[in-house]
Design a protein around this motif. Structure first.
Motif, PDB file in Angstrom:
ATOM      1  N   LEU A  17       0.877  -1.187   0.000  1.00 26.73           N
ATOM      2  CA  LEU A  17       0.000   0.000   0.000  1.00 26.73           C
ATOM      3  C   LEU A  17       0.898   1.216   0.000  1.00 26.73           C
ATOM      4  O   LEU A  17       1.940   1.226   0.664  1.00 26.73           O
ATOM      5  CB  LEU A  17      -0.885   0.020   1.251  1.00 26.73           C
ATOM      6  CG  LEU A  17      -1.900   1.172   1.342  1.00 26.73           C
ATOM      7  CD1 LEU A  17      -3.081   0.924   0.403  1.00 26.73           C
ATOM      8  CD2 LEU A  17      -2.432   1.342   2.774  1.00 26.73           C
ATOM      9  N   ILE A  24       3.017   0.639   3.214  1.00 27.01           N
ATOM     10  CA  ILE A  24       3.149  -0.678   3.841  1.00 27.01           C
ATOM     11  C   ILE A  24       3.983  -1.558   2.924  1.00 27.01           C
ATOM     12  O   ILE A  24       3.692  -1.686   1.737  1.00 27.01           O
ATOM     13  CB  ILE A  24       1.771  -1.316   4.114  1.00 27.01           C
ATOM     14  CG1 ILE A  24       0.943  -0.406   5.036  1.00 27.01           C
ATOM     15  CG2 ILE A  24       1.932  -2.706   4.725  1.00 27.01           C
ATOM     16  CD1 ILE A  24      -0.449  -0.936   5.358  1.00 27.01           C
TER      17      ILE A  24
ATOM     18  N   HIS B  45     -10.294   4.750   7.034  1.00 25.32           N
ATOM     19  CA  HIS B  45      -9.894   3.728   6.077  1.00 25.32           C
ATOM     20  C   HIS B  45      -9.335   2.529   6.848  1.00 25.32           C
ATOM     21  O   HIS B  45      -8.822   2.683   7.956  1.00 25.32           O
ATOM     22  CB  HIS B  45      -8.815   4.263   5.134  1.00 25.32           C
ATOM     23  CG  HIS B  45      -9.130   5.593   4.541  1.00 25.32           C
ATOM     24  ND1 HIS B  45     -10.284   5.851   3.837  1.00 25.32           N
ATOM     25  CD2 HIS B  45      -8.434   6.761   4.557  1.00 25.32           C
ATOM     26  CE1 HIS B  45     -10.276   7.102   3.425  1.00 25.32           C
ATOM     27  NE2 HIS B  45      -9.165   7.681   3.854  1.00 25.32           N
ATOM     28  N   TRP B  47      -6.872  -0.936   6.190  1.00 29.07           N
ATOM     29  CA  TRP B  47      -6.091  -1.872   5.390  1.00 29.07           C
ATOM     30  C   TRP B  47      -5.969  -3.147   6.213  1.00 29.07           C
ATOM     31  O   TRP B  47      -5.608  -3.104   7.396  1.00 29.07           O
ATOM     32  CB  TRP B  47      -4.703  -1.299   5.102  1.00 29.07           C
ATOM     33  CG  TRP B  47      -3.855  -2.182   4.232  1.00 29.07           C
ATOM     34  CD1 TRP B  47      -3.843  -2.199   2.867  1.00 29.07           C
ATOM     35  CD2 TRP B  47      -2.905  -3.165   4.643  1.00 29.07           C
ATOM     36  NE1 TRP B  47      -2.946  -3.127   2.414  1.00 29.07           N
ATOM     37  CE2 TRP B  47      -2.357  -3.742   3.489  1.00 29.07           C
ATOM     38  CE3 TRP B  47      -2.473  -3.622   5.899  1.00 29.07           C
ATOM     39  CZ2 TRP B  47      -1.396  -4.749   3.521  1.00 29.07           C
ATOM     40  CZ3 TRP B  47      -1.527  -4.632   5.940  1.00 29.07           C
ATOM     41  CH2 TRP B  47      -0.992  -5.181   4.762  1.00 29.07           C
ATOM     42  N   ILE B  49      -4.849  -7.406   6.362  1.00 26.98           N
ATOM     43  CA  ILE B  49      -4.149  -8.552   5.776  1.00 26.98           C
ATOM     44  C   ILE B  49      -4.496  -9.782   6.602  1.00 26.98           C
ATOM     45  O   ILE B  49      -4.605  -9.719   7.831  1.00 26.98           O
ATOM     46  CB  ILE B  49      -2.614  -8.313   5.706  1.00 26.98           C
ATOM     47  CG1 ILE B  49      -1.890  -9.457   4.997  1.00 26.98           C
ATOM     48  CG2 ILE B  49      -2.021  -8.038   7.081  1.00 26.98           C
ATOM     49  CD1 ILE B  49      -0.427  -9.151   4.643  1.00 26.98           C
ATOM     50  N   ASN B  74      -7.579  -3.080   0.855  1.00 32.28           N
ATOM     51  CA  ASN B  74      -7.759  -1.735   1.393  1.00 32.28           C
ATOM     52  C   ASN B  74      -9.237  -1.368   1.283  1.00 32.28           C
ATOM     53  O   ASN B  74      -9.820  -1.462   0.203  1.00 32.28           O
ATOM     54  CB  ASN B  74      -6.906  -0.730   0.618  1.00 32.28           C
ATOM     55  CG  ASN B  74      -6.847   0.608   1.316  1.00 32.28           C
ATOM     56  OD1 ASN B  74      -6.540   0.686   2.502  1.00 32.28           O
ATOM     57  ND2 ASN B  74      -7.162   1.670   0.595  1.00 32.28           N
ATOM     58  N   VAL B  97      -5.223  -2.292   9.956  1.00 34.32           N
ATOM     59  CA  VAL B  97      -4.621  -0.971  10.161  1.00 34.32           C
ATOM     60  C   VAL B  97      -5.681   0.074   9.812  1.00 34.32           C
ATOM     61  O   VAL B  97      -6.114   0.167   8.659  1.00 34.32           O
ATOM     62  CB  VAL B  97      -3.376  -0.785   9.265  1.00 34.32           C
ATOM     63  CG1 VAL B  97      -2.758   0.597   9.493  1.00 34.32           C
ATOM     64  CG2 VAL B  97      -2.357  -1.888   9.503  1.00 34.32           C
TER      65      VAL B  97
END
Lengths: 103, 103
Positions: A17, A24, B45, B47, B49, B74, B97
């Motif tokens: 990102l 990231i 926002h 993000w 994983i 994202n 995140v």
């Protein structure tokens, strides 16, 4: 100087990102240390988690952080540090989040 | 309604970092879906994983993202979404995140 095949492979950096708020990266190391000389001295804060493997981060005040899978660390901007060791026998996978204003 | 012992354990949320720039959470799910009803509709926002396991995120426009270990996504603020499936047989570990201005 002794080389194993793994030594000859470069570290792999992958940007997952990159926008105005965050960058990231996923980094795969195997026996690497970095930077090659000197210290990282970054304008942004960095939060890093070790997803696989084992590694040591050394700070310029002499402190060391030994990281195992799942361990994480927040490194404020301009705190000088380096990756002084990664396990030569397995892949170490890092996730690094760079954030905060460019100073 | 059938319950296995794993169903009875709540999801585990752990805050790894929380400052003015970022909030980072590690979440362990096993067969959970969330939220229990409706959609996540977040001011920041996100993000995310998937570090272990397997999961599906569904968006309110009908699209689905099937995630396996190492997959990431994202999700901009106010994009409505939910975790519609996580593998009931293994732990799914998320790293999320949250970033950007509160809107």
């Amino acid at each position: 100087m002794k080389h194993t095949p793994a030594d000859l492979l470069p570290e792999v950096f992958e940007t997952l990102l990159d926008n105005e708020h965050l960058k990231i990266e996923r980094i795969i190391s195997k026996g690497h240390t970095s930077p090659e000389s000197g210290w990282y001295d970054q304008a942004q804060h960095e939060w890093v988690i070790l997803l696989e493997g084992a590694a040591t981060i050394t700070f310029d005040n002499g402190k060391e952080s030994n990281l195992r899978k799942g361990d994480y660390l927040n490194i404020p901007a301009h705190v000088k540090h380096k990756v002084s060791w990664t396990d030569p026998d397995v892949e170490s996978i890092w996730l690094a989040v760079f954030y905060g204003d460019i100073q």
